[in-house]
Design a protein around this motif. Structure first.
Motif, mmCIF file in Angstrom:
data_model
loop_
_atom_site.group_PDB
_atom_site.id
_atom_site.type_symbol
_atom_site.label_atom_id
_atom_site.label_comp_id
_atom_site.label_asym_id
_atom_site.label_seq_id
_atom_site.Cartn_x
_atom_site.Cartn_y
_atom_site.Cartn_z
ATOM 1 N N LEU A 12 36.323 92.089 -131.504
ATOM 2 C CA LEU A 12 37.015 92.715 -132.535
ATOM 3 C C LEU A 12 37.630 91.607 -133.652
ATOM 4 N N GLN A 13 37.714 90.467 -133.102
ATOM 5 C CA GLN A 13 38.090 89.493 -134.155
ATOM 6 C C GLN A 13 36.934 89.139 -135.019
ATOM 7 N N SER A 16 36.871 94.437 -136.501
ATOM 8 C CA SER A 16 37.982 95.226 -135.954
ATOM 9 C C SER A 16 37.418 96.896 -136.132
ATOM 10 N N GLU A 17 36.382 97.169 -136.787
ATOM 11 C CA GLU A 17 35.936 98.557 -137.025
ATOM 12 C C GLU A 17 34.653 98.787 -135.985
ATOM 13 N N THR A 18 34.400 97.693 -135.195
ATOM 14 C CA THR A 18 33.340 98.082 -134.181
ATOM 15 C C THR A 18 33.622 99.335 -133.355
ATOM 16 N N ILE A 23 31.379 98.430 -128.312
ATOM 17 C CA ILE A 23 31.950 97.465 -127.513
ATOM 18 C C ILE A 23 32.114 97.490 -125.922
ATOM 19 N N ILE A 38 41.763 97.964 -124.780
ATOM 20 C CA ILE A 38 42.227 97.755 -126.143
ATOM 21 C C ILE A 38 43.601 98.348 -126.557
ATOM 22 N N GLU A 42 46.803 95.800 -127.296
ATOM 23 C CA GLU A 42 47.644 96.138 -128.362
ATOM 24 C C GLU A 42 49.121 96.139 -127.888
ATOM 25 N N ILE A 47 47.036 91.979 -129.567
ATOM 26 C CA ILE A 47 46.413 92.489 -130.897
ATOM 27 C C ILE A 47 47.586 93.051 -131.587
ATOM 28 N N ARG A 50 45.395 95.428 -137.148
ATOM 29 C CA ARG A 50 43.831 95.208 -137.701
ATOM 30 C C ARG A 50 43.870 95.274 -138.988
#
Length: 152
Positions: A12-13, A16-18, A23, A38, A42, A47, A50
């Motif tokens: 994600l770093q 973040s749109e993966t 993932i 995830i 958050e 996190i 994004r």
């Protein structure tokens, strides 16, 4: 936090749109448990958000200036006033309270020297400083927004 969480954070770093499915495949999970991890990252504040990272140079912000500030005094009112004042400038992209000779370090992005001069005059107006000094970055050697995860 386990190795799967660290890998998720690393992915994600980088982007973040993966898609969650991608993932999940990389970490050896199905989509639902991966998505739950995830969401937990958050919810725990690991996190925080994004965002899209912009290229400052491409947008004309070709000058990076590090401004070091010595406080005019160290009472609560001055510290609060300065924090609000420094945070009010769009040009200030980072601001830190420091130990050592200088009390604050500001990272400032501007288009050119005239723009920095305009910023500087606004920064020093209305607040008593003991000292202000600026250093101009000549070359950016490394830049990343990725937080190191190797200690986890």
């Amino acid at each position: 936090m386990d190795a799967i969480d660290r890998t998720i954070l690393s992915i994600l770093q980088q982007d973040s749109e993966t898609p969650v499915a991608q993932i999940a495949e990389q970490v050896g999970l199905t989509s639902t448990p991966c998505w739950r991890r995830i969401q937990k990252l958050e919810a725990n504040g690991i996190i925080s958000r994004r965002v899209a990272l912009l290229q400052a140079q491409t947008l004309g912000l070709t000058m990076t200036v590090f401004v070091q500030v010595k406080a005019g005094n160290h009472d609560k009112k001055w510290l609060s006033t300065f924090s609000q004042h420094a945070s009010s400038f769009d040009e200030v992209v980072e601001c830190y309270r420091m130990s050592g000779e200088y009390d604050y370090l500001l990272k400032v992005l501007v288009t050119d020297m005239a723009c920095f001069d305009h910023f500087y005059k606004r920064l020093v107006s209305g607040i008593a400083f003991s000292d202000v000094t600026s250093s101009f970055a000549m070359e950016q050697i490394k830049y990343t927004t990725a937080v190191p995860l190797t200690h986890l």
